[in-house]
Enzyme design. Structure first.
Site, PDB file in Angstrom:
ATOM      1  N   ASP A  35      36.286  41.208  34.313  1.00 26.38           N
ATOM      2  CA  ASP A  35      37.496  41.654  34.996  1.00 26.38           C
ATOM      3  C   ASP A  35      37.120  42.600  36.140  1.00 26.38           C
ATOM      4  O   ASP A  35      36.633  43.707  35.898  1.00 26.38           O
ATOM      5  CB  ASP A  35      38.431  42.371  34.017  1.00 26.38           C
ATOM      6  N   TYR A  40      38.130  48.680  42.502  1.00 29.79           N
ATOM      7  CA  TYR A  40      37.123  49.371  41.696  1.00 29.79           C
ATOM      8  C   TYR A  40      35.861  49.707  42.487  1.00 29.79           C
ATOM      9  O   TYR A  40      35.002  50.447  42.010  1.00 29.79           O
ATOM     10  CB  TYR A  40      36.762  48.554  40.437  1.00 29.79           C
ATOM     11  N   LYS A  69      41.395  40.971  41.725  1.00 31.73           N
ATOM     12  CA  LYS A  69      42.810  41.308  41.953  1.00 31.73           C
ATOM     13  C   LYS A  69      43.061  41.665  43.412  1.00 31.73           C
ATOM     14  O   LYS A  69      42.245  42.364  44.035  1.00 31.73           O
ATOM     15  CB  LYS A  69      43.210  42.497  41.069  1.00 31.73           C
ATOM     16  N   GLN A 175      48.463  40.803  33.270  1.00 31.57           N
ATOM     17  CA  GLN A 175      47.536  41.818  32.753  1.00 31.57           C
ATOM     18  C   GLN A 175      48.265  43.158  32.716  1.00 31.57           C
ATOM     19  O   GLN A 175      48.688  43.666  33.752  1.00 31.57           O
ATOM     20  CB  GLN A 175      46.289  41.902  33.649  1.00 31.57           C
TER      21      GLN A 175
END
Ligand SMILES: NC(=O)C1=CN([C@@H]2O[C@H](COP(=O)(O)OP(=O)(O)OC[C@H]3O[C@@H](n4cnc5c(N)ncnc54)[C@H](OP(=O)(O)O)[C@@H]3O)[C@@H](O)[C@H]2O)C=CC1
Ligand SMILES: O=C1CO[C@H](CO)[C@@H](O)[C@@H]1O
Length: 356
Positions: A35, A40, A69, A175
């Site tokens: 993921d 990030y 994402k 999610q």
């Protein structure tokens, strides 16, 4: 629709310098789902880890399920492909298995990931997630992405998307934050009824500003009860190397016998054994939280950069929680949402103003 591997590796707060190794360890241990997210800031390192295992021949790209994402500053239709190709470049991959809209809210595009006004509140874009979805669908058509999904969508937003006229590709997952203190029963039921899977993030209480679910007496009780604790002595190396009945068997004849050790030494050894035992039991407590999600048909993405924990978090297929355990864990719910994203509360698409 592809099946998403049930347990994946989370990568938020997995810093460059650690995360590539964590990914490699995870692949060696059997993880196939990763993921990731532009937000990030570590997709290049995650990609390095994955690609080095592909190069070594340990796995093939098609064995893996790589998720990323779309960040909120890229919701404008014209920016969606740029965001996706940037992620693919960082990961050094040709395609994603799944691309999620990270949040239903669009922000003003620009250099800042979370552009704020003078009051510390996010500056929205004038986009709608239904339009963004159309650009996401183009990515599938162009072969950059295999499946689409959403994240942090409430049930009304998901319903709106599923009912969108001319929908070309359905979201395969939502999610969402999920752990025993925010069990999301209503939203999960809703998603499952509509054939949308659920992926639980922060399943262990979170990487940052989290809760310590290890402190919960019910979690501890259930964890202790499960074979995990009785199985642990096998993992504990016998410090004495003796065959005392309380120690695990060891393979070779022993030079030292337990009863021949001086009393003081025996006490020290006992304390060390207890500490070691507690260390392992503590680790196993969190397996309960992963297993909890699996038994609810929820996909789960615990994050760790610690090899022993990465292993532990994947050893969740050899035991089963009882109906009563599940009920007790469900009863812990206190609607405790950790990822509230307060600077976005005034956004028209803020997902958490309604119950679920
Ligand atoms: N869609 C979204 O908006 C969001 C998605 N996510 C995704 O979900 C993933 C998981 O959520 P996250 O917030 O990271 O939190 P988790 O609930 O997965 O907890 C991670 C923390 O728990 C520690 N940990 C992991 N395994 C163990 C273990 N066996 N024993 C003790 N401690 C352990 C980790 O430490 P260490 O690494 O040092 O071992 C880390 O500090 C994220 O990494 C991200 O990929 C997360 C938040 C929001
Ligand atoms: O993925 C994410 C990591 O956590 C952040 C803080 O809760 C979230 O905003 C973000 O969605």
């Amino acid at each position: 629709m592809e099946n998403i591997p049930t347990v994946g590796l989370g990568t938020w707060k997995a810093v460059p310098g650690e995360v590539a190794d964590a990914v490699k360890v995870a692949i060696n241990l059997g993880y196939r789902h990763f993921d990731c997210a532009y937000l990030y800031g570590n997709e290049a390192e995650v990609g390095m880890g994955i690609n080095s295992k592909i190069k070594e021949g340990v796995v093939k790209r098609e064995d893996l399920f790589v998720v990323s994402k779309l960040w909120c500053t890229y919701h404008k239709k014209s920016l969606v492909k740029t965001a996706c190709t940037n992620t693919l470049k960082a990961l050094n991959m040709d395609y994603l298995d799944l691309y999620l809209i990270h949040w239903p809210m669009g922000f003003q595009p620009g250099k800042k990931d979370v552009p704020l006004d003078g009051f510390g509140m996010v500056i929205p874009s004038n986009t709608s997630f239904l339009d963004t979805w159309e650009a996401m669908e183009d990515l599938v058509t162009e072969g950059l992405v295999k499946n689409l999904g959403v994240s942090n969508f409430n049930h009304e937003q998901l319903e709106k998307l599923l009912n969108k006229p001319g929908l070309r590709f359905r979201p395969i997952t939502n999610q969402i934050e999920c752990h025993p203190y925010l069990n999301q029963k209503n939203l999960i039921d809703f998603c499952h009824k509509r054939n949308v899977s659920v992926t639980a993030y922060r399943p262990l209480g979170g990487s940052s500003n989290g809760v310590d679910l290890l402190d919960d007496s019910v979690v501890r009780k259930i964890a202790k009860k499960h074979g995990k604790s009785s199985a642990q002595p096998n993992h504990i190396p016998c410090l004495l190397n003796c065959q005392h009945s309380g120690c695990p068997p060891v393979p070779r004849p022993l030079p030292h016998q337990w009863h021949r050790q001086p009393v003081r030494e025996r006490a020290v050894i006992k304390v060390s054994l207890i500490q070691l035992f507690c260390f392992y039991v503590k680790l196993s407590f969190l397996q309960i939280l992963i297993r909890f999600q699996i038994q609810r048909n929820v996909i789960v993405i615990p994050k760790s950069v610690t090899p022993s924990r990465i292993r532990e978090n994947f050893q969740v297929f050899d035991f089963e929680l009882t109906k009563k355990d599940m009920e007790e864990l469900l009863s812990l719910d206190k609607n405790l949402r950790l990822a509230t994203f307060p600077s976005t509360e005034n956004h028209k698409d803020y997902p958490f103003h309604i119950e679920y």
